[in-house]
Design an enzyme around this catalytic site. Sequence first.
Site, mmCIF file in Angstrom:
data_model
loop_
_atom_site.group_PDB
_atom_site.id
_atom_site.type_symbol
_atom_site.label_atom_id
_atom_site.label_comp_id
_atom_site.label_asym_id
_atom_site.label_seq_id
_atom_site.Cartn_x
_atom_site.Cartn_y
_atom_site.Cartn_z
ATOM 1 N N ASN A 195 28.789 -73.585 -23.227
ATOM 2 C CA ASN A 195 29.499 -73.452 -24.506
ATOM 3 C C ASN A 195 30.808 -72.697 -24.349
ATOM 4 O OD1 ASN A 195 27.938 -74.817 -26.315
ATOM 5 N ND2 ASN A 195 26.951 -73.031 -27.208
ATOM 6 N N ASP A 214 19.652 -76.129 -29.452
ATOM 7 C CA ASP A 214 20.789 -76.045 -28.524
ATOM 8 C C ASP A 214 20.620 -74.901 -27.529
ATOM 9 O OD1 ASP A 214 22.228 -78.161 -29.712
ATOM 10 O OD2 ASP A 214 22.815 -76.829 -31.353
ATOM 11 N N GLY A 215 19.981 -73.824 -27.992
ATOM 12 C CA GLY A 215 19.772 -72.663 -27.124
ATOM 13 C C GLY A 215 18.947 -73.029 -25.889
ATOM 14 N N ASP A 259 39.717 -59.218 -32.914
ATOM 15 C CA ASP A 259 38.340 -58.950 -32.500
ATOM 16 C C ASP A 259 38.043 -59.517 -31.119
ATOM 17 O OD1 ASP A 259 37.814 -57.556 -34.722
ATOM 18 O OD2 ASP A 259 36.460 -59.002 -35.666
HETATM 19 N N1 LIG Z 1 29.592 -66.829 -35.406
HETATM 20 C C1 LIG Z 1 28.991 -67.782 -34.729
HETATM 21 O O1 LIG Z 1 28.989 -68.964 -35.060
HETATM 22 C C2 LIG Z 1 28.328 -67.424 -33.436
HETATM 23 C C3 LIG Z 1 28.186 -66.110 -33.042
HETATM 24 C C4 LIG Z 1 27.576 -65.849 -31.832
HETATM 25 C C5 LIG Z 1 27.117 -66.886 -31.039
HETATM 26 N N2 LIG Z 1 27.273 -68.165 -31.455
HETATM 27 C C6 LIG Z 1 26.864 -69.292 -30.639
HETATM 28 O O2 LIG Z 1 25.528 -69.237 -30.238
HETATM 29 C C7 LIG Z 1 25.467 -69.767 -28.946
HETATM 30 C C8 LIG Z 1 24.199 -69.378 -28.307
HETATM 31 O O3 LIG Z 1 23.214 -70.183 -28.904
HETATM 32 P P1 LIG Z 1 21.691 -69.758 -28.888
HETATM 33 O O4 LIG Z 1 20.916 -70.855 -29.479
HETATM 34 O O5 LIG Z 1 21.359 -69.247 -27.541
HETATM 35 O O6 LIG Z 1 21.727 -68.549 -29.845
HETATM 36 P P2 LIG Z 1 21.158 -68.460 -31.321
HETATM 37 O O7 LIG Z 1 19.699 -68.653 -31.300
HETATM 38 O O8 LIG Z 1 21.730 -67.215 -31.894
HETATM 39 O O9 LIG Z 1 21.779 -69.737 -32.054
HETATM 40 C C9 LIG Z 1 23.135 -69.882 -32.347
HETATM 41 C C10 LIG Z 1 23.371 -71.126 -33.152
HETATM 42 O O10 LIG Z 1 24.436 -71.835 -32.554
HETATM 43 C C11 LIG Z 1 24.061 -73.186 -32.430
HETATM 44 N N3 LIG Z 1 24.710 -73.774 -31.272
HETATM 45 C C12 LIG Z 1 24.543 -73.436 -29.986
HETATM 46 N N4 LIG Z 1 25.283 -74.241 -29.213
HETATM 47 C C13 LIG Z 1 25.907 -75.101 -30.033
HETATM 48 C C14 LIG Z 1 26.807 -76.152 -29.843
HETATM 49 N N5 LIG Z 1 27.258 -76.484 -28.655
HETATM 50 N N6 LIG Z 1 27.254 -76.831 -30.914
HETATM 51 C C15 LIG Z 1 26.849 -76.490 -32.137
HETATM 52 N N7 LIG Z 1 26.011 -75.498 -32.397
HETATM 53 C C16 LIG Z 1 25.548 -74.809 -31.355
HETATM 54 C C17 LIG Z 1 22.594 -73.188 -32.258
HETATM 55 O O11 LIG Z 1 22.050 -74.437 -32.661
HETATM 56 C C18 LIG Z 1 22.191 -72.083 -33.188
HETATM 57 O O12 LIG Z 1 22.001 -72.537 -34.487
HETATM 58 C C19 LIG Z 1 26.672 -69.217 -28.271
HETATM 59 O O13 LIG Z 1 27.043 -69.962 -27.149
HETATM 60 C C20 LIG Z 1 27.676 -69.273 -29.377
HETATM 61 O O14 LIG Z 1 28.423 -70.455 -29.353
HETATM 62 C C21 LIG Z 1 27.857 -68.449 -32.633
HETATM 63 N N1 LIG Z 2 12.962 -71.539 -21.845
HETATM 64 C C1 LIG Z 2 13.440 -70.489 -22.461
HETATM 65 N N2 LIG Z 2 13.146 -69.233 -22.056
HETATM 66 C C2 LIG Z 2 13.637 -68.158 -22.693
HETATM 67 N N3 LIG Z 2 14.414 -68.224 -23.761
HETATM 68 C C3 LIG Z 2 14.749 -69.440 -24.215
HETATM 69 C C4 LIG Z 2 14.269 -70.631 -23.598
HETATM 70 N N4 LIG Z 2 14.749 -71.686 -24.278
HETATM 71 C C5 LIG Z 2 15.512 -71.175 -25.268
HETATM 72 N N5 LIG Z 2 15.492 -69.844 -25.229
HETATM 73 C C6 LIG Z 2 16.197 -68.950 -26.143
HETATM 74 O O1 LIG Z 2 15.587 -69.079 -27.404
HETATM 75 C C7 LIG Z 2 16.546 -68.961 -28.417
HETATM 76 C C8 LIG Z 2 16.358 -70.047 -29.441
HETATM 77 O O2 LIG Z 2 16.397 -71.287 -28.804
HETATM 78 P P1 LIG Z 2 16.903 -72.593 -29.522
HETATM 79 O O3 LIG Z 2 18.287 -72.426 -29.948
HETATM 80 O O4 LIG Z 2 16.602 -73.698 -28.616
HETATM 81 O O5 LIG Z 2 15.948 -72.707 -30.755
HETATM 82 P P2 LIG Z 2 16.288 -72.546 -32.279
HETATM 83 O O6 LIG Z 2 17.015 -71.268 -32.478
HETATM 84 O O7 LIG Z 2 15.040 -72.757 -33.010
HETATM 85 O O8 LIG Z 2 17.193 -73.792 -32.497
HETATM 86 P P3 LIG Z 2 18.365 -73.873 -33.541
HETATM 87 O O9 LIG Z 2 19.381 -72.935 -33.005
HETATM 88 O O10 LIG Z 2 18.761 -75.297 -33.508
HETATM 89 O O11 LIG Z 2 17.790 -73.439 -34.833
HETATM 90 C C9 LIG Z 2 17.892 -69.002 -27.728
HETATM 91 O O12 LIG Z 2 18.435 -67.705 -27.746
HETATM 92 C C10 LIG Z 2 17.607 -69.405 -26.340
HETATM 93 O O13 LIG Z 2 18.432 -68.752 -25.393
#
Ligand SMILES: NC(=O)c1ccc[n+]([C@@H]2O[C@H](COP(=O)([O-])OP(=O)(O)OC[C@H]3O[C@@H](n4cnc5c(N)ncnc54)[C@H](O)[C@@H]3O)[C@@H](O)[C@H]2O)c1
Ligand SMILES: Nc1ncnc2c1ncn2[C@@H]1O[C@H](COP(=O)(O)OP(=O)(O)OP(=O)(O)O)[C@@H](O)[C@H]1O
Length: 528
Positions: free
Chosen positions: A371, A292-293, A401
């Site tokens: 998001n 999703d990131g 918070d």
């Molecule tokens: N306590 C929490 O659950 C918490 C805390 C901080 C951030 N987040 C979420 O992480 C997001 C950033 O994601 P990232 O991947 O860049 O960071 P990250 O790598 O820390 O991953 C955060 C997790 O949130 C999940 N996630 C992201 N978007 C989602 C969605 N629309 N629906 C369900 N799950 C989702 C991702 O799959 C990942 O497992 C933020 O937008 C925020 O929503 C969650």
């Molecule tokens: N093209 C990109 N360049 C730099 N950072 C990226 C890029 N794509 C994703 N990221 C960053 O990498 C992090 C992890 O990405 P992503 O959530 O896609 O993978 P993941 O953590 O393995 O997936 P999941 O959350 O499902 O386990 C996120 O914080 C996202 O912002």
Amino acid sequence: MKQSPMSSSNHTSNGNASVLPLENGFSDSLSLLNSEKAVEELSQQPLLHGIDDHLIEFAEALRTVAKALRQAAEGKASAQAEAAEWKRKYELERSRNLHLERKVSSEEHLIEDGRVVPLTNQTVLSDGTPEQSERCCGEHGICSHEVLRDGERDCDARVVPNKMIRKASFKLSWCCKGEKSDQKKHDVVSFEKGNITTAERSSKQISLKWESPPQTVLILTKPNSTAVRMLCSEMVRWLKEQKSLNIFVEPRVRTELLTDSSYYQFVQTWENDNEVLRLHTKVDVVVTLGGDGTVLWAANMFKGPVPPVVPFSLGSLGFMTPFYSEHYKEYLDSILRGPISITLRHRLQCHVIRDAAKSDLETEEPILVLNEVTIDRGISSFLSNLECYCDNSFVTCVQGDGLILSTTSGSTAYSLAAGGSMVHPQVPGILFTPICPHSLSFRPLILPEHVTIRVQVPFNSRGHAWASFDGKDRKKLAPGDALVCSMAPWPVPTACQSDSTSDFLRSIHEGLHWNLRKTQSFDGPRET
Ligand SMILES: NC(=O)c1ccc[n+]([C@@H]2O[C@H](COP(=O)([O-])OP(=O)(O)OC[C@H]3O[C@@H](n4cnc5c(N)ncnc54)[C@H](O)[C@@H]3O)[C@@H](O)[C@H]2O)c1
Ligand SMILES: Nc1ncnc2c1ncn2[C@@H]1O[C@H](COP(=O)(O)OP(=O)(O)OP(=O)(O)O)[C@@H](O)[C@H]1O
């Protein structure tokens, strides 16, 4: 119990108005009374020699049952009698109104060319009675668009039957933040003849059909993943050789590809942020390889319109990534041919307005989030204190918070963790979810998509607040600063594997194991 032959009659043999036929499977009250009588007769017969106590007990039980049934039937009978009385009153009132209606319309004729012409647009039948042209609800229905006629009351509260009341006509118009826009008027809601009807759904499953074949694909990849890197180089080769497409990647990825082989010279990239801003004019499809990131990353690259995004799942969760990477050829083949089911994921547009700003128009660069935007206490150990307004109406003061303003796509992310509801991504709305509110009565809200939300850090706040956008780009908000947030005009269209609803349900089942519970065994107590 056997149905009495008279059970469908509305009258008892003594001629009293009684019970209407019962429609719930019970026999009518008369047959119940008959049964009770039969039991009574049975129990009063002299006991025959040899009949033991069981028969007496049986007769007693039957009498009790019959008594209970009689009481139930009497209760029902009185309710039905009351209903019949109301029906009678209604019919009486209705025939009186019809009579008045005829009288009024016969008085409302004018002479035209020597002919008598009715004033209203009612058709007059051969017998002179006006035809009811709008009787659409059947004989006993009253439709809101029927002309209602009533009487004025005199000083003794008697009805003086000569005043005609017509339904007022009206017009609906649409406006948003002070601007008028009637664009949706006939698309969604019709209001002909004073009746408001939803002609169309405001949100539907959307299908994208190419009018000219896509030519350029942008591939965005999660960094530091060997699996992603391997898939990316394979996919680039296939798209070039089999589909003859132009391919764009990030500068980092181009370097990685060229490190692997000089074959990838044809892959294009950009050199500065200005080129990134113009990417949407060149790119037809965006492919994401990650979780999703990576989808959030892709959305963040487009500050305006976003081309359709095809998200492949190479992460652990993948709420927005419905495509399995193993089958990328079949998926891409069908997507490039079209049509594609898409989910239009709305984004929020956020502006930070500093205390020093002379007006709300003096803001920092807007930030788009797919998001959520989170306003929290950051590293501060003080309770955050946030004043919230919705279209200038005070909503509440969040003490806790922090606060999450989330899209419906983000409802399964941070907002969910803070106790917000999960909402289908196609529902247009803004989730207002507190983070650990220090209150027993705070509940998350979902606001309509057309509102503007303002979160103000009050001057009396003990600490600063921090805003973060899709979990990134933290900005400090000092007392007096505000964050203003509304729905952005550029959604993120993500391709669906099947359709928006199936993909959403599959993601909450597979990603969260939502409502997974062992099925209760058949073995155990049961209703008889
Ligand atoms: N306590 C929490 O659950 C918490 C805390 C901080 C951030 N987040 C979420 O992480 C997001 C950033 O994601 P990232 O991947 O860049 O960071 P990250 O790598 O820390 O991953 C955060 C997790 O949130 C999940 N996630 C992201 N978007 C989602 C969605 N629309 N629906 C369900 N799950 C989702 C991702 O799959 C990942 O497992 C933020 O937008 C925020 O929503 C969650
Ligand atoms: N093209 C990109 N360049 C730099 N950072 C990226 C890029 N794509 C994703 N990221 C960053 O990498 C992090 C992890 O990405 P992503 O959530 O896609 O993978 P993941 O953590 O393995 O997936 P999941 O959350 O499902 O386990 C996120 O914080 C996202 O912002």
